[in-house]
Design a protein around this motif. Structure first.
Motif, PDB file in Angstrom:
ATOM      1  N   THR A 192       0.826  -1.208   0.000  1.00  0.00           N
ATOM      2  CA  THR A 192       0.000   0.000   0.000  1.00  0.00           C
ATOM      3  C   THR A 192       0.856   1.253   0.000  1.00  0.00           C
ATOM      4  O   THR A 192       0.576   2.218  -0.733  1.00  0.00           O
ATOM      5  N   VAL A 193       1.898   1.274   0.820  1.00  0.00           N
ATOM      6  CA  VAL A 193       2.782   2.446   0.866  1.00  0.00           C
ATOM      7  C   VAL A 193       3.476   2.654  -0.477  1.00  0.00           C
ATOM      8  O   VAL A 193       3.558   3.784  -0.995  1.00  0.00           O
ATOM      9  N   VAL A 194       3.971   1.573  -1.067  1.00  0.00           N
ATOM     10  CA  VAL A 194       4.641   1.697  -2.369  1.00  0.00           C
ATOM     11  C   VAL A 194       3.653   2.144  -3.431  1.00  0.00           C
ATOM     12  O   VAL A 194       3.946   3.041  -4.245  1.00  0.00           O
ATOM     13  N   GLY A 195       2.456   1.537  -3.432  1.00  0.00           N
ATOM     14  CA  GLY A 195       1.451   1.947  -4.416  1.00  0.00           C
ATOM     15  C   GLY A 195       1.038   3.392  -4.249  1.00  0.00           C
ATOM     16  O   GLY A 195       0.812   4.109  -5.239  1.00  0.00           O
ATOM     17  N   TRP A 196       0.904   3.832  -3.016  1.00  0.00           N
ATOM     18  CA  TRP A 196       0.557   5.228  -2.738  1.00  0.00           C
ATOM     19  C   TRP A 196       1.628   6.175  -3.266  1.00  0.00           C
ATOM     20  O   TRP A 196       1.313   7.194  -3.900  1.00  0.00           O
ATOM     21  N   GLN A 197       2.897   5.847  -3.022  1.00  0.00           N
ATOM     22  CA  GLN A 197       3.977   6.708  -3.487  1.00  0.00           C
ATOM     23  C   GLN A 197       4.061   6.742  -5.008  1.00  0.00           C
ATOM     24  O   GLN A 197       4.308   7.797  -5.601  1.00  0.00           O
ATOM     25  N   VAL A 198       3.853   5.592  -5.657  1.00  0.00           N
ATOM     26  CA  VAL A 198       3.868   5.554  -7.119  1.00  0.00           C
ATOM     27  C   VAL A 198       2.709   6.385  -7.670  1.00  0.00           C
ATOM     28  O   VAL A 198       2.878   7.164  -8.618  1.00  0.00           O
ATOM     29  N   ALA A 199       1.518   6.211  -7.063  1.00  0.00           N
ATOM     30  CA  ALA A 199       0.355   6.957  -7.532  1.00  0.00           C
ATOM     31  C   ALA A 199       0.542   8.456  -7.349  1.00  0.00           C
ATOM     32  O   ALA A 199       0.142   9.258  -8.209  1.00  0.00           O
ATOM     33  N   GLN A 200       1.149   8.852  -6.260  1.00  0.00           N
ATOM     34  CA  GLN A 200       1.347  10.282  -5.980  1.00  0.00           C
ATOM     35  C   GLN A 200       2.438  10.880  -6.854  1.00  0.00           C
ATOM     36  O   GLN A 200       2.286  11.980  -7.383  1.00  0.00           O
ATOM     37  N   THR A 201       3.541  10.138  -7.014  1.00  0.00           N
ATOM     38  CA  THR A 201       4.706  10.685  -7.715  1.00  0.00           C
ATOM     39  C   THR A 201       4.560  10.610  -9.227  1.00  0.00           C
ATOM     40  O   THR A 201       4.827  11.588  -9.938  1.00  0.00           O
ATOM     41  N   LEU A 202       4.136   9.477  -9.735  1.00  0.00           N
ATOM     42  CA  LEU A 202       4.113   9.269 -11.184  1.00  0.00           C
ATOM     43  C   LEU A 202       2.760   9.562 -11.814  1.00  0.00           C
ATOM     44  O   LEU A 202       2.693   9.956 -12.974  1.00  0.00           O
ATOM     45  N   LEU A 203       1.680   9.335 -11.062  1.00  0.00           N
ATOM     46  CA  LEU A 203       0.353   9.448 -11.653  1.00  0.00           C
ATOM     47  C   LEU A 203      -0.399  10.701 -11.209  1.00  0.00           C
ATOM     48  O   LEU A 203      -1.465  10.998 -11.737  1.00  0.00           O
ATOM     49  N   GLY A 204       0.136  11.409 -10.196  1.00  0.00           N
ATOM     50  CA  GLY A 204      -0.499  12.637  -9.751  1.00  0.00           C
ATOM     51  C   GLY A 204      -1.739  12.444  -8.911  1.00  0.00           C
ATOM     52  O   GLY A 204      -2.562  13.355  -8.800  1.00  0.00           O
ATOM     53  N   VAL A 205      -1.911  11.276  -8.299  1.00  0.00           N
ATOM     54  CA  VAL A 205      -3.060  11.012  -7.444  1.00  0.00           C
ATOM     55  C   VAL A 205      -2.762  11.576  -6.059  1.00  0.00           C
ATOM     56  O   VAL A 205      -1.725  11.294  -5.460  1.00  0.00           O
TER      57      VAL A 205
END
Length: 300
Positions: A192-205
């Motif tokens: 979840t933490v990794v997915g959150w960081q990817v979504a925030q950094t790369l996808l702008g979520v």
């Protein structure tokens, strides 16, 4: 007059004989697993002979599994968390659904399944050779109380402790279940933490959007499934590994240790996949297939 055995050698009947042998062998194997479970449960409350204390032994076994399992589960769920996050976006789902895909996906299926598959290999590699080579009476004794913890093959430690096979299995089955629960939760946190960081950094979520959608689509049955499957998958891994380990020895093995460990890992993997499918059929098909959804139901 030909003997009954000679009829089984006929080309027409030989496949049937092979199927019968496989079926009988499978039934006997499952019966041995059940007997091991029952005898292991009995040995916790009524052990035979002098045995090491259960709780300290269980603690050492659990710590050992966690020490080896945490790095493996972490690496697996770093990959799964980042994959789910990017799949939610590039797979055609709208961006706001990323938190639901990552968090709920990990809790509902990915974390317990991947942890169970990891433990299937880890416990087979750990328990099977250890129990096949149980040349010391004090296999589970506290190493701080034994001068020679690893005697040469054929030698025995100077101690009166002599754990029965069922007791050896009981400790390892219990430790496997505890470690499976802890590692499944750990996998959810890491992914979840990794997915959150990817979504925030790369996808702008945004963080609020990610976790709000995650919590909105989470069901109680998802959390219950994480606990039940996390423990059950680890139990399968430990049970097959203990059975293969206790079915032979280093001196008179019933097959090479490497093949015994491979069988344990394969059987545990098959059992894990079967239970995972059964869980989805019985739990999620009993009502709305996947609980709260981000998309409109078909036909509306």
């Amino acid at each position: 007059m030909p003997s009954p055995a000679s009829f089984l050698e006929l080309p027409l009947l030989s496949p049937l004989a092979m199927i019968g042998r496989v079926a009988l062998g499978g039934a006997a194997y499952l019966g041995n697993l059940g007997a091991l479970m029952i005898s292991a449960a009995r040995s916790v409350f009524a052990p035979v002979g002098a045995v090491p204390p259960f709780v300290p032994t269980l603690t050492r076994q659990t710590i050992s599994i966690l020490a080896m399992g945490i790095p493996l589960v972490t690496l697996v769920h770093i990959g799964m968390g980042s994959f789910l996050s990017m799949q939610a976006y590039f797979g055609g789902t709208f961006v706001d659904g990323t938190g639901a895909v990552v968090g709920v996906g990990l809790i509902r299926n990915v974390a317990p399944l991947m942890t169970g598959l990891t433990l299937a290999g880890l416990l087979a590699a750990l328990y099977t050779p250890e129990l096949r080579g149980r040349f010391t009476q004090a296999l589970d004794a506290d190493p701080r109380e034994i001068a020679d913890r690893d005697p040469l093959p054929g030698q025995r430690a100077a101690t009166s402790l002599s754990p029965e096979p069922a007791r050896l299995a009981a400790v390892r089955l219990s430790a496997g279940v505890i470690a499976g629960l802890v590692l499944s939760v750990w996998g959810v946190l890491v992914g979840t933490v990794v997915g959150w960081q990817v979504a925030q950094t790369l996808l702008g979520v945004s963080t609020d959007s990610f976790f709000a959608m995650f919590l909105e689509t989470l069901w109680i049955r998802d959390v219950a499934g994480l606990v039940i499957k996390g423990g059950a998958f680890a139990l399968f891994a430990a049970l097959f590994a203990c059975h293969e380990g206790l079915s032979g020895s280093a001196d008179t093995p019933s097959g090479p240790v490497s093949w015994a460990a491979c069988r344990a890992a394969c059987f545990a993997t098959v059992a894990t996949l079967a239970l995972n499918s059964i869980w989805f059929l019985l739990v999620y098909h009993a009502g709305p297939a996947f609980g709260p959804t981000l998309l409109a139901p078909p036909g509306l």
